[in-house]
Every structure is written in C-alpha cells, then in structure tokens.
Design an enzyme around this catalytic site. Sequence first.
Site, short mmCIF file in Angstrom:
data_model
loop_
_atom_site.label_atom_id
_atom_site.label_comp_id
_atom_site.label_asym_id
_atom_site.label_seq_id
_atom_site.Cartn_x
_atom_site.Cartn_y
_atom_site.Cartn_z
N HIS A 1 -9.46 -4.93 11.38
CA HIS A 1 -10.20 -4.71 10.14
C HIS A 1 -11.48 -3.91 10.40
CE1 HIS A 1 -7.53 -7.77 8.55
NE2 HIS A 1 -8.01 -7.59 7.35
N GLU B 1 0.81 -1.22 0.00
CA GLU B 1 0.00 0.00 0.00
C GLU B 1 0.85 1.27 0.00
OE1 GLU B 1 -0.71 -2.60 2.01
OE2 GLU B 1 -2.75 -3.19 1.50
#
Lengths: 331, 325
Positions: free
Chosen positions: B129, B60
Amino acid sequence: MAKTKFSKETYLMWYEQMLLMRKFEERAGQLYIQQKIRGFCHLYIGQEAIAAGAMSTIKADDNIITAYRDHVHPFIKGVEPKYVMAELYGKFTGVSKGKGGSMHMFSQPHRVFGGHGIVGGQIPLGAGIAFAEKYKGTNNVTLCYMGDGAVRQGALHEAFNMAMLWKLPVVFIIENNNYAMGTSVERTSNVVELYTLGESYDMPAAPVDAMSVEAVHDAMEIAVAHCRDGKGPYLLEMKTYRYRGHSMSDPAKYRTKEEVEEYKSQDPIQRVLTTLLEKKYATEAQIETINDKVNLIVDESVTFSEESPFPDASELYKDVYAQEDYPFIRE
Amino acid sequence: MRTIQFREALREALSEEMRRDPNVFLMGEEVAEYNGAYKVSHGMLDEFGDKRVIDTPIAELGFAGIGVGAAMNGLRPVIEFMTFNFSLVAIDQVINSAAKMLSMSGGQYKIPMVFRGPTASAGQLGAQHSQAFENWYANTPGLKVIVPSNPYDAKGLLKAAIRDDDPVIFMESEQMYGDKGEVPDGEYLLPIGVADVKRKGTHVTIVSFGKIMKACFAAADELAKEGIEAEIVDLRTVRPIDYATVIESVKKTNRLVVVEEAWPLASISTEITYMVQKNAFDYLDAPIRRITTADVPLAYAPTLVEEFMPNAAKIIKVVKEVMYK
C-alpha cells in the site's frame, strides 16, 4: 422451419456479405505472404456467419467492438472493404490512418469501437460503451465480440458482473472457434459450455450453431431485443470454427486435418448457397454475378490500397494527444 | 482568504464540474454511500444521485475499462482508485486502452477522463500500500500526470483535468487530504504542464512535487536560518514536465537537488537530471543530487519507514553538500 421464414433478399444479402468476407480474408492471406501486409494477421475464414447474421438484426446507431480478429466486423456497420484493406497495408487512407493495423480497425462514423489487441481487454470497454448509452438514455445496443480464449480472463468476469448489476445494454458474443491460439477449450477449464459462464451472474445466455447464419440471426434478434428493451446484457456463445491457423504464422498442428474437413463440410457460405439454389431464389447465372461483384470489390480494395500513400513522417506526433500543442520530448 | 482542506478542494472541483457538465460522473469503490474512503466525495451522492456517483464492486480492471468505454462513447468519467496501489490490476486498461486509444484509432476516439486517488506511502501501511507510481504513468505517451501539493493547486488542476480531452492521471495522498490551505471562493482553472515556483531563493534549486513538497518547505525554513536561500520549484505536473521553469531556476542558482518519493531507477528525478545537464551544463557549480526513497519495498516498522523516506534532514544534508558547506 427457420429456413423458410427469411426472404430471398435476406439470403442474397447473407451470401454476398459472407462471400465478401471470405474473399477479402483469402486475399489478405495472400497479400500477407507477399509481405504487402505486415505485423500480425488473424483471418476470419470459417466464422463469417457470426458477422453476417448480426447484420440483419442491428441498426445504424448500435455499436460494435471486438478483439484482434477484426477485419470483417467493420463491414457489419457498413464500412467499405477498401478502407479496411488500406489499413492492412498501413496506408493513410485506412480506417485508422495506417496507425492501427490489422488488430485495430476503428470507424467512429460507423460506431465501430475497434479491434483490440489484449485478449479480453475489449470486454470492459464494451460494457462501458453500453454504460454511456444507458447514461444518455438511448436504446442503442452494443455488440461486444470476443474469442473463446478471452473468457478465461478476469476482465470478462468483472465486466459481466457490473453489466448485470447495472443492466447495461450489451450483447456479449463469444466466437468460440474452439482454440485459443493452439490451446483447445477443453484444455483451459472444466467449464467447456461457454454460454454457462453467464449463469454465475444470472445473465441470460444461449449456445448458437454459428455455422448457420439463420441460427445466428435468430439468436441475435432475441438478444438485441432484450438489450433494446432495457432488460440488461445477454450472452451468446457462437459455436464456430476457423479454417486457418490462429494467425498467418500458425501451421495449426494442434488439430487434425479430419477435424478441419468436418467443419468445412458444414461451411456457412455453402449452406446459404445451397438454400438459394434449392429454393430457386437465384439461378447459377445470378450467383456468378454476385461472385464477380465480390471479386471486383476485393480487387478494387487492393488497387485502392496499392495506390494510397503511407502516412507522412510528420504524422508521427499526431493523434497521440487531443491537445494540439502537446510538448513532446524530442531528445 | 478562506482556508479549506485538500479533500474539500477536490470535492469542490468535482462538484463544480459535475454541475457544469452532465456528462461528468464519478465512479469507484465506496465513493457514494460510504461518502468516499477518504471523504473526498462526502455528500456528493446526495447532490447528484446514484446515476452520477456510482459505487462499484472491488473490480478495478473492470470499472477502469468501463470508464474508458464510456469515455469513447461521449462521457467524461472520473474514476477513483482507493489508492493507485490498486491501479496495478487495472493498468492494462489505463495503458493499453486509455493512453493508446486516440493513436491506434488514427485520432478518432478521444478519452476525456480522469483516473484519480492517492499515490505513494502513508505511514506504516506495509509494502503493498506504499508504492509511488508517478514515473510509471509519466512514462506513457497519451497520458497526462498531475501531482498537486496543496489545496489551491489541487482544485484548479482537477477542474482542468476533468475538462481536458486527454486521459489524465491525478495523484493525491492520504497524508494530504487533511492539509489546509487558502482557496479562493469561486471558479478558477490552473494550466496542466506548468510548474510553480513555490519559494524564491538564490543559492540552490530544489525541484519536487506532491506530498513530499512538505519536507522541502521544512528543509528550506531550516536552511534559511543558516543563510541558505533555497528556491523551490513544484512541478505540479510530471507529464508533461515544465523543464523551462526548472532550467531557468538552475541557471540562476547554479545548483540543483531533486526530491522525490519514489524508487530511484528511471524516476522523475532521473529525467530532470538528464534535461538539466543537457540544457544547463555550463551553469552547474556542483553535481546534481537527488533524494529518493530507499531502493527497497517499504517495510512496516517505524524505524524502517523513517530510514526509507525522504525527509527534511536528508534534504538539508544534501543541499549543504552541493553548497560545499
């Protein structure tokens, strides 16, 4: 052999440009002590051959991006020193309107994509600039500079991997001055030959004696041609040395005086000067003329900066958004 | 009017903008050959090819930075995070590069790009998450932050985000991708920074945004049965925030409840509360209240998820309290 293949004009250009970088940075150091220049200030003294050696290998549409030791990189692309000096002063006439400072030299017309202050942050950016060139179908090359400290950042490895995967036209240039601030290369990894970091990604790479502008030129020429031919990225490790501390506030007690003197004995500017005189490319008088010209450019950059205004307070909310009427919270 | 899923609305926005402007491209994990982790980009590789719909390695920080560099050099990237929870390893490029580039270059380098993907929790996904990042990004000058709550808004706002010359954070939800809603045929744009009164009411104002709006609607339906008419303001954008629409509503209802799926400290609800007390102090008939998530990492067990999250029952309870009922 290598020393004979360059023209007198090339040597004279290298001498003048490297001397300009040296004198500019020496003056910046003095001005910092006088508090005309504030913030952080990282000087390039000793490393000039890296920038000068690139100048003879790239074209106007090529791009450059670097980290925060960035005062002289704009010169590579033809930015006039006075606009860099004005930026160091924080003046509105500076390359970044006085909003960037020492670490953030930008010039879009010259395709200078900045000085960046987070170590390694400019490496993915350089890959992205090159990505755009490939996307648009140009053959422009991007030079992405970084220090030896930056190679230990994860950003380098992610960017190297994708640059190779997508064959991006970017030359990654490590300016290895052997110290990440005060930490020597040997103290940061078992891998101390930094050009070998390219091997993990099958990236062609080479070490370069960056105290020699000829060696820098030769290596850059190969790397730039490789990128321009669409063969993907190239990694060069420029083995160099900075004579000053990491920044103006660094007394550099982590290294010996002898070590510094050893490198100064290989000074890249002195080497070019010796060549010029030995080959009779220039007389002492002609060298003096160049020296005077360089000193005048530096003097004029200081005068220009002194006489330029700071940004008006009304500039505070400008250039934050492209949107002209962004509704900032005022209270 | 036709009804389509949230993910389809996003796909239409992306595809229409990519047809319109060859400089727009989509990059991220699993966006191309896998057709998108949540099928937002389903079929787009077939239409646009691998030059413009680009799978990345799991990196990322690297691909966020490549996107910013591409934006500096004239392209209009759309960078997909599989979830904004993963944007934390890329946040240096979002904050230090994308958000600050125009300013620190003295106005020379615009960053016309979008970072998009789901934010916040989606059931029992565990602590790593499940975090909401709206207020994190909204804190940063240079960014714009959009959090749509339905397919119609999502399409119009994503198209506007892609055309915007500033870096935009566009936040979705795994728990919205399958939601259906009315979306007209053909092209439309919605303005960034304009809230939408999703339900008219006179007794209390409920301000919210994004997925958790669904809990607000459920609560309002129940409250209506008891004669309490809630006005629901959907912020749609949390940077900039359309304070005027919120303040106008509060001046009418005299009561405010802010509902936000986020931790309470320095949240969007904190900010709304400050602005309303400053600008409508004399109009308030009750303290401003808010419902946020619990001030803890989200645990896995269903009982703990239930306790953690804002929901209709919690909203109803607090609304009644500000109504003194």
